[in-house]
Design a protein around this motif. Structure first.
Motif, PDB file in Angstrom:
ATOM      1  N   MET A   1     -67.813 -33.007 -88.776  1.00  0.00           N
ATOM      2  CA  MET A   1     -66.424 -33.151 -89.222  1.00  0.00           C
ATOM      3  C   MET A   1     -65.688 -34.162 -88.350  1.00  0.00           C
ATOM      4  N   ALA A   2     -64.909 -35.022 -88.985  1.00  0.00           N
ATOM      5  CA  ALA A   2     -64.081 -35.973 -88.240  1.00  0.00           C
ATOM      6  C   ALA A   2     -62.747 -36.125 -88.960  1.00  0.00           C
ATOM      7  N   VAL A   3     -61.653 -36.053 -88.203  1.00  0.00           N
ATOM      8  CA  VAL A   3     -60.312 -36.239 -88.745  1.00  0.00           C
ATOM      9  C   VAL A   3     -59.621 -37.319 -87.929  1.00  0.00           C
ATOM     10  N   PHE A   4     -59.208 -38.394 -88.615  1.00  0.00           N
ATOM     11  CA  PHE A   4     -58.550 -39.516 -87.960  1.00  0.00           C
ATOM     12  C   PHE A   4     -57.125 -39.677 -88.480  1.00  0.00           C
ATOM     13  N   ILE A   5     -56.251 -40.142 -87.615  1.00  0.00           N
ATOM     14  CA  ILE A   5     -54.890 -40.523 -87.988  1.00  0.00           C
ATOM     15  C   ILE A   5     -54.808 -42.034 -87.908  1.00  0.00           C
ATOM     16  N   LEU A   6     -54.352 -42.670 -88.978  1.00  0.00           N
ATOM     17  CA  LEU A   6     -54.124 -44.112 -88.983  1.00  0.00           C
ATOM     18  C   LEU A   6     -52.625 -44.314 -89.135  1.00  0.00           C
ATOM     19  N   SER A   7     -51.979 -44.791 -88.091  1.00  0.00           N
ATOM     20  CA  SER A   7     -50.524 -44.809 -88.075  1.00  0.00           C
ATOM     21  C   SER A   7     -49.962 -46.154 -87.639  1.00  0.00           C
ATOM     22  N   ASN A   8     -48.886 -46.565 -88.312  1.00  0.00           N
ATOM     23  CA  ASN A   8     -48.143 -47.743 -87.855  1.00  0.00           C
ATOM     24  C   ASN A   8     -46.784 -47.321 -87.286  1.00  0.00           C
ATOM     25  N   ARG A   9     -46.758 -46.117 -86.716  1.00  0.00           N
ATOM     26  CA  ARG A   9     -45.594 -45.680 -85.953  1.00  0.00           C
ATOM     27  C   ARG A   9     -45.603 -46.339 -84.570  1.00  0.00           C
ATOM     28  N   LYS A  10     -44.453 -46.339 -83.919  1.00  0.00           N
ATOM     29  CA  LYS A  10     -44.371 -46.862 -82.557  1.00  0.00           C
ATOM     30  C   LYS A  10     -45.202 -46.000 -81.615  1.00  0.00           C
ATOM     31  N   ILE A  11     -45.714 -46.651 -80.559  1.00  0.00           N
ATOM     32  CA  ILE A  11     -46.473 -45.948 -79.533  1.00  0.00           C
ATOM     33  C   ILE A  11     -45.576 -45.715 -78.313  1.00  0.00           C
ATOM     34  N   LEU A  12     -45.609 -44.510 -77.785  1.00  0.00           N
ATOM     35  CA  LEU A  12     -44.891 -44.222 -76.543  1.00  0.00           C
ATOM     36  C   LEU A  12     -45.833 -43.469 -75.597  1.00  0.00           C
ATOM     37  N   PHE A  13     -45.404 -43.313 -74.340  1.00  0.00           N
ATOM     38  CA  PHE A  13     -46.222 -42.614 -73.356  1.00  0.00           C
ATOM     39  C   PHE A  13     -45.603 -41.258 -73.050  1.00  0.00           C
ATOM     40  N   GLU A  14     -46.412 -40.210 -73.171  1.00  0.00           N
ATOM     41  CA  GLU A  14     -45.998 -38.856 -72.828  1.00  0.00           C
ATOM     42  C   GLU A  14     -47.068 -38.244 -71.931  1.00  0.00           C
ATOM     43  N   ASP A  15     -46.667 -37.805 -70.756  1.00  0.00           N
ATOM     44  CA  ASP A  15     -47.618 -37.221 -69.796  1.00  0.00           C
ATOM     45  C   ASP A  15     -48.794 -38.163 -69.561  1.00  0.00           C
ATOM     46  N   SER A  16     -48.490 -39.446 -69.397  1.00  0.00           N
ATOM     47  CA  SER A  16     -49.467 -40.510 -69.117  1.00  0.00           C
ATOM     48  C   SER A  16     -50.464 -40.739 -70.249  1.00  0.00           C
ATOM     49  N   LYS A  17     -50.152 -40.235 -71.450  1.00  0.00           N
ATOM     50  CA  LYS A  17     -51.010 -40.466 -72.614  1.00  0.00           C
ATOM     51  C   LYS A  17     -50.249 -41.252 -73.676  1.00  0.00           C
ATOM     52  N   GLU A  18     -50.971 -42.110 -74.409  1.00  0.00           N
ATOM     53  CA  GLU A  18     -50.365 -42.786 -75.547  1.00  0.00           C
ATOM     54  C   GLU A  18     -50.140 -41.773 -76.669  1.00  0.00           C
ATOM     55  N   SER A  19     -48.943 -41.791 -77.239  1.00  0.00           N
ATOM     56  CA  SER A  19     -48.596 -40.864 -78.310  1.00  0.00           C
ATOM     57  C   SER A  19     -47.876 -41.610 -79.417  1.00  0.00           C
ATOM     58  N   PHE A  20     -47.940 -41.053 -80.625  1.00  0.00           N
ATOM     59  CA  PHE A  20     -47.180 -41.613 -81.737  1.00  0.00           C
ATOM     60  C   PHE A  20     -45.759 -41.064 -81.702  1.00  0.00           C
ATOM     61  N   SER A  21     -44.817 -41.903 -82.057  1.00  0.00           N
ATOM     62  CA  SER A  21     -43.407 -41.544 -81.975  1.00  0.00           C
ATOM     63  C   SER A  21     -42.911 -40.923 -83.282  1.00  0.00           C
ATOM     64  N   ASN A  22     -41.895 -40.065 -83.164  1.00  0.00           N
ATOM     65  CA  ASN A  22     -41.212 -39.524 -84.334  1.00  0.00           C
ATOM     66  C   ASN A  22     -40.157 -40.492 -84.871  1.00  0.00           C
ATOM     67  N   GLU A  23     -39.936 -41.616 -84.162  1.00  0.00           N
ATOM     68  CA  GLU A  23     -38.923 -42.575 -84.589  1.00  0.00           C
ATOM     69  C   GLU A  23     -39.257 -43.162 -85.959  1.00  0.00           C
ATOM     70  N   GLU A  24     -38.223 -43.519 -86.697  1.00  0.00           N
ATOM     71  CA  GLU A  24     -38.398 -44.041 -88.053  1.00  0.00           C
ATOM     72  C   GLU A  24     -38.510 -45.565 -88.025  1.00  0.00           C
ATOM     73  N   VAL A  25     -39.471 -46.057 -87.238  1.00  0.00           N
ATOM     74  CA  VAL A  25     -39.677 -47.491 -87.069  1.00  0.00           C
ATOM     75  C   VAL A  25     -41.145 -47.789 -87.305  1.00  0.00           C
ATOM     76  N   SER A  26     -41.428 -48.806 -88.137  1.00  0.00           N
ATOM     77  CA  SER A  26     -42.818 -49.168 -88.417  1.00  0.00           C
ATOM     78  C   SER A  26     -43.201 -50.428 -87.648  1.00  0.00           C
ATOM     79  N   VAL A  27     -44.475 -50.518 -87.286  1.00  0.00           N
ATOM     80  CA  VAL A  27     -45.031 -51.715 -86.657  1.00  0.00           C
ATOM     81  C   VAL A  27     -46.043 -52.311 -87.631  1.00  0.00           C
ATOM     82  N   PRO A  28     -46.438 -53.569 -87.445  1.00  0.00           N
ATOM     83  CA  PRO A  28     -47.245 -54.250 -88.470  1.00  0.00           C
ATOM     84  C   PRO A  28     -48.636 -53.668 -88.701  1.00  0.00           C
TER      85      PRO A  28
END
Length: 373
Positions: A1-28
């Motif tokens: 089993m494999a589940v992937f997220i493909l997202s053009n949301r902004k990237i932010l850092f939380e607890d030294s990890k890259e995370s996807f943002s809840n902001e309503e902004v798209s990147v290319p």
């Protein structure tokens, strides 16, 4: 089993990890994350209500590194090395982005499991990223954990829809879905490039598993945006089933003048359009934001001929919403794939490639129209 997220949301850092943002902004471009279900447990109602029930507390995921080189020759090197038909200093740890995702999927889908299909899911509007994580969990229950489903892998297309159902936010989401459709187009070209690069080598064989696309609500606008830009000469029939749920696009999208959904029969083996004439959300969409443009998921399509047998319309107007008793699902009639056991069973039959005329609880209205009761 494999589940992937493909997202053009902004990237932010939380607890030294890259995370996807809840902001309503798209990147290319899409960034890709792999979900980790190891040790995951269903939260209690009390846990779900806590303020810290968000992000990785809902579902753990890791954003993959970007590839050092474009193309898939490095994937080919790794696969040949693992099969002992080539030599390379590279390992799977050197692969990033779509390279790593396609590598993992190929390895998984090359196994002996009968249930090994991939489902690409595109959500509708009014979703935060945290809500997307919750949707992924529900999709896993419906299509991976269910032994009647052929699906064993999910690619969840995450795009930055607004967090509000307020009608004015629809315009922002419509623009965002168009931008995200361009990112989806690039993904499609990456996928076809992967197929060409890998299977041009005759020592590697296709896994012979199937890929399906499911789009809900305004997610169909994202799919439409991709199809607008997809050149007919470049289309490969690489999709088995396309399932259009409560589609918030014009009912004319299958007409040749639209140059969008008319391309779907070139891309997929079968297209199933689920409609509900009592869909209150699509009614609101039409009369507040799309005047004089009836919605595909409410009225069904125009412009399809009787000869296009790969297209089927399933009218779900009379089905019961027996799974979700809340006001949103009972009155909205917009989430039948979640709220109706009959619709869920019908979708599973479609994904299993059951003959259209043999699917339970359908009555045939015409060669392309079925009534689900």
């Amino acid at each position: 089993m494999a589940v992937f997220i493909l997202s053009n949301r902004k990237i932010l850092f939380e607890d030294s990890k890259e995370s996807f943002s809840n902001e309503e902004v798209s990147v290319p471009n899409f960034r890709i994350a792999k979900c980790n279900f190891e040790g995951w447990k269903e939260p209690t109602k009390e846990e779900s209500k806590k303020k810290n029930y968000k992000g990785r507390n809902i579902l753990d995921y890791k954003i993959l590194s970007e590839p050092e080189k474009s193309g898939y020759q490095e994937v080919l090197e790794v696969l040949k090395k693992e099969k002992k038909i080539g030599d390379s200093k590279l390992t799977s740890a050197n692969l990033g982005g779509t390279q790593r995702m396609f590598y993992d999927l190929y390895k998984e889908m090359s196994g002996t499991k009968e249930r090994n299909d991939v489902l690409i899911f595109i959500h509708g509007y009014a979703y935060t990223f945290d809500q997307e994580l919750q949707a992924i969990i529900e999709l896993k229950k419906l299509y991976i954990d269910n032994v009647k489903s052929p699906v064993n892998h999910i690619l969840f297309i995450s795009w930055p829809a607004s967090s509000s159902m307020f009608p004015l936010t629809y315009f922002d989401d419509k623009a965002s879905s168009i931008n995200s459709g361009n990112a989806l187009l690039r993904l499609f070209y990456f996928y076809t490039q992967f197929l060409r690069d890998i299977f041009a080598d005759k020592q590697l064989t296709p896994c012979l598993q199937r890929v399906h696309i499911m789009a809900h609500s305004l997610g169909n606008r994202l799919l439409q945006s991709m199809l607008y830009s997809l050149k007919t000469d470049n289309i490969l029939r690489v999709i088995d089933q396309v399932v259009l749920l409560s589609a918030d696009v014009s009912f004319k999208v299958f007409e040749k003048s639209e140059e969008s959904f008319v391309k779907l029969p070139l891309l997929a083996n079968r297209i199933s359009i689920y409609i509900n004439r009592k869909d209150a959300v699509l009614g609101l969409s039409q009369f507040t934001k799309n005047i004089l443009a009836p919605r595909l998921g409410k009225m069904g399509p125009t412009g399809i001929s009787e000869g296009e047998k790969v297209i089927s319309v399933i009218d779900c107007t009379e089905v019961k919403n027996d799974l979700k008793p809340t006001f949103k699902f009972q009155v909205g009639n917009h989430w039948n794939y979640l709220s109706s056991s009959d619709v869920q069973a019908d979708i599973l039959s479609v994904l299993n490639d059951t003959d259209q005329n043999l699917i339970a609880k359908r009555s045939k209205v015409s060669d392309q129209m079925y009534l689900l009761t």
